[in-house]
Design a protein around this motif. Structure first.
Motif, PDB file in Angstrom:
ATOM      1  N   ASP A 143      -1.110  -4.549   3.110  1.00 16.23           N
ATOM      2  CA  ASP A 143       0.314  -4.597   3.414  1.00 16.23           C
ATOM      3  C   ASP A 143       1.046  -3.528   2.620  1.00 16.23           C
ATOM      4  O   ASP A 143       0.757  -3.314   1.437  1.00 16.23           O
ATOM      5  CB  ASP A 143       0.880  -5.976   3.073  1.00 16.23           C
ATOM      6  N   LEU A 144       2.002  -2.870   3.279  1.00 20.72           N
ATOM      7  CA  LEU A 144       2.822  -1.870   2.609  1.00 20.72           C
ATOM      8  C   LEU A 144       4.286  -2.271   2.666  1.00 20.72           C
ATOM      9  O   LEU A 144       4.798  -2.646   3.725  1.00 20.72           O
ATOM     10  CB  LEU A 144       2.635  -0.484   3.236  1.00 20.72           C
ATOM     11  N   ASP A 145       4.933  -2.222   1.508  1.00 20.95           N
ATOM     12  CA  ASP A 145       6.373  -2.406   1.359  1.00 20.95           C
ATOM     13  C   ASP A 145       6.887  -1.021   0.993  1.00 20.95           C
ATOM     14  O   ASP A 145       6.731  -0.570  -0.138  1.00 20.95           O
ATOM     15  CB  ASP A 145       6.678  -3.438   0.279  1.00 20.95           C
ATOM     16  N   ALA A 160       6.071   3.351  -2.007  1.00 21.49           N
ATOM     17  CA  ALA A 160       5.508   2.205  -1.285  1.00 21.49           C
ATOM     18  C   ALA A 160       4.570   1.439  -2.200  1.00 21.49           C
ATOM     19  O   ALA A 160       3.815   2.031  -2.969  1.00 21.49           O
ATOM     20  CB  ALA A 160       4.761   2.674  -0.044  1.00 21.49           C
ATOM     21  N   THR A 161       4.608   0.127  -2.092  1.00 20.87           N
ATOM     22  CA  THR A 161       3.685  -0.735  -2.811  1.00 20.87           C
ATOM     23  C   THR A 161       2.650  -1.249  -1.820  1.00 20.87           C
ATOM     24  O   THR A 161       3.004  -1.764  -0.759  1.00 20.87           O
ATOM     25  CB  THR A 161       4.422  -1.918  -3.468  1.00 20.87           C
ATOM     26  N   MET A 162       1.373  -1.089  -2.179  1.00 18.21           N
ATOM     27  CA  MET A 162       0.275  -1.561  -1.335  1.00 18.21           C
ATOM     28  C   MET A 162      -0.264  -2.852  -1.941  1.00 18.21           C
ATOM     29  O   MET A 162      -0.507  -2.921  -3.146  1.00 18.21           O
ATOM     30  CB  MET A 162      -0.831  -0.507  -1.271  1.00 18.21           C
ATOM     31  N   SER A 163      -0.448  -3.877  -1.083  1.00 20.22           N
ATOM     32  CA  SER A 163      -0.970  -5.150  -1.577  1.00 20.22           C
ATOM     33  C   SER A 163      -1.934  -5.757  -0.563  1.00 20.22           C
ATOM     34  O   SER A 163      -1.965  -5.378   0.606  1.00 20.22           O
ATOM     35  CB  SER A 163       0.184  -6.126  -1.871  1.00 20.22           C
ATOM     36  N   LYS A 164      -2.708  -6.711  -1.049  1.00 20.57           N
ATOM     37  CA  LYS A 164      -3.656  -7.452  -0.208  1.00 20.57           C
ATOM     38  C   LYS A 164      -3.635  -8.893  -0.702  1.00 20.57           C
ATOM     39  O   LYS A 164      -3.839  -9.144  -1.895  1.00 20.57           O
ATOM     40  CB  LYS A 164      -5.063  -6.846  -0.337  1.00 20.57           C
ATOM     41  N   GLY A 166      -1.247 -10.734  -1.388  1.00 25.11           N
ATOM     42  CA  GLY A 166      -0.253 -10.918  -2.441  1.00 25.11           C
ATOM     43  C   GLY A 166      -0.561 -10.189  -3.738  1.00 25.11           C
ATOM     44  O   GLY A 166       0.258 -10.199  -4.651  1.00 25.11           O
ATOM     45  N   PHE A 167      -1.723  -9.560  -3.845  1.00 27.45           N
ATOM     46  CA  PHE A 167      -2.082  -8.832  -5.060  1.00 27.45           C
ATOM     47  C   PHE A 167      -1.750  -7.355  -4.890  1.00 27.45           C
ATOM     48  O   PHE A 167      -2.174  -6.733  -3.914  1.00 27.45           O
ATOM     49  CB  PHE A 167      -3.581  -8.983  -5.374  1.00 27.45           C
ATOM     50  N   ARG A 168      -1.030  -6.813  -5.837  1.00 26.72           N
ATOM     51  CA  ARG A 168      -0.654  -5.404  -5.819  1.00 26.72           C
ATOM     52  C   ARG A 168      -1.885  -4.540  -6.071  1.00 26.72           C
ATOM     53  O   ARG A 168      -2.576  -4.705  -7.075  1.00 26.72           O
ATOM     54  CB  ARG A 168       0.406  -5.141  -6.896  1.00 26.72           C
ATOM     55  N   LEU A 169      -2.169  -3.613  -5.135  1.00 24.14           N
ATOM     56  CA  LEU A 169      -3.322  -2.730  -5.256  1.00 24.14           C
ATOM     57  C   LEU A 169      -2.946  -1.381  -5.864  1.00 24.14           C
ATOM     58  O   LEU A 169      -3.783  -0.726  -6.473  1.00 24.14           O
ATOM     59  CB  LEU A 169      -3.961  -2.493  -3.887  1.00 24.14           C
ATOM     60  N   GLY A 170      -1.710  -0.976  -5.642  1.00 25.44           N
ATOM     61  CA  GLY A 170      -1.271   0.310  -6.158  1.00 25.44           C
ATOM     62  C   GLY A 170       0.020   0.745  -5.514  1.00 25.44           C
ATOM     63  O   GLY A 170       0.650  -0.014  -4.773  1.00 25.44           O
ATOM     64  N   GLU A 171       0.417   1.982  -5.827  1.00 29.39           N
ATOM     65  CA  GLU A 171       1.668   2.524  -5.315  1.00 29.39           C
ATOM     66  C   GLU A 171       1.465   3.929  -4.771  1.00 29.39           C
ATOM     67  O   GLU A 171       0.645   4.695  -5.286  1.00 29.39           O
ATOM     68  CB  GLU A 171       2.730   2.551  -6.405  1.00 29.39           C
ATOM     69  N   ILE A 172       2.239   4.241  -3.751  1.00 31.36           N
ATOM     70  CA  ILE A 172       2.249   5.563  -3.145  1.00 31.36           C
ATOM     71  C   ILE A 172       3.626   6.157  -3.396  1.00 31.36           C
ATOM     72  O   ILE A 172       4.641   5.491  -3.175  1.00 31.36           O
ATOM     73  CB  ILE A 172       1.982   5.471  -1.629  1.00 31.36           C
ATOM     74  N   THR A 173       3.661   7.391  -3.870  1.00 33.65           N
ATOM     75  CA  THR A 173       4.909   8.098  -4.093  1.00 33.65           C
ATOM     76  C   THR A 173       4.861   9.403  -3.312  1.00 33.65           C
ATOM     77  O   THR A 173       3.863  10.120  -3.374  1.00 33.65           O
ATOM     78  CB  THR A 173       5.116   8.407  -5.593  1.00 33.65           C
TER      79      THR A 173
END
Length: 181
Positions: A143-145, A160-164, A166-173
């Motif tokens: 999931d991307l926010d 963008a915050t990437m999660s799976k 409900g767990f945050r996997l990382g961020e895209i800038t």
């Protein structure tokens, strides 16, 4: 494109990660910010982007560039993205967007599961979607926010915050720069 060990380690993180991810920005808080973002106006023409993906620790896992060919016809837009990653791999994503009333947008792409939904207010755009992400021969749905902020008529920043689960996997800038005609 993300190492499997990074993805799996992030998914196995402690429940504390979900507690820190509960707080979120409010799109309405950007309603009076200028310049006002109109995606159809900004994403029209050629746009260059430079970005990074950071894993949970903050370590940069991938660097990448994107050249986007963007065009609109009425309320329908196409964003043709050509990615080049720091490891030499390439990827292409073609977004098909629809502009709706009240600053709402929907979109699809071949590697997006279902329909992406977003909305603009002021200079900001919030975009949520599920991406089918290939990692070491397996495809994970993440999931991307995704938040974008228009800085001026040429520059927009994206985080963008990437999660799976409900767990945050990382961020895209990303930093977008619109080419002059």
């Amino acid at each position: 494109m993300i190492p499997r060990r990074t993805l799996l380690a992030a998914a196995a993180a402690t429940p504390l990660a979900t507690l820190t991810g509960c707080a979120s920005q409010n799109l309405a808080g950007y309603a009076s910010e200028k310049p006002v973002l109109d995606l159809a106006q900004y994403f029209n023409g050629t746009i260059d982007a430079h970005g990074i993906f950071q894993g949970r620790s903050g370590q940069i896992v991938k660097r990448f560039t994107v050249v986007m060919d963007c065009r609109w016809k009425g309320n329908e837009g196409v964003l043709d993205e050509a990615f080049t990653y720091s490891d030499g791999t390439t990827q292409r994503r073609i977004w098909r967007l629809t502009k709706h009333a009240d600053g709402r947008y929907t979109g699809t792409a071949d590697d997006v599961v279902g329909t992406a939904n977003g909305q603009t207010q002021g200079n900001a755009f919030r975009w949520n979607y599920t991406l089918a992400l290939p990692v070491d021969g397996t495809v994970y749905h993440v999931d991307l926010d995704d938040w974008m902020y228009l800085i001026d008529d040429r520059v927009m920043l994206n985080r963008a915050t990437m999660s799976k689960l409900g767990f945050r996997l990382g961020e895209i800038t990303l930093s977008f720069t619109k080419r002059l005609p």
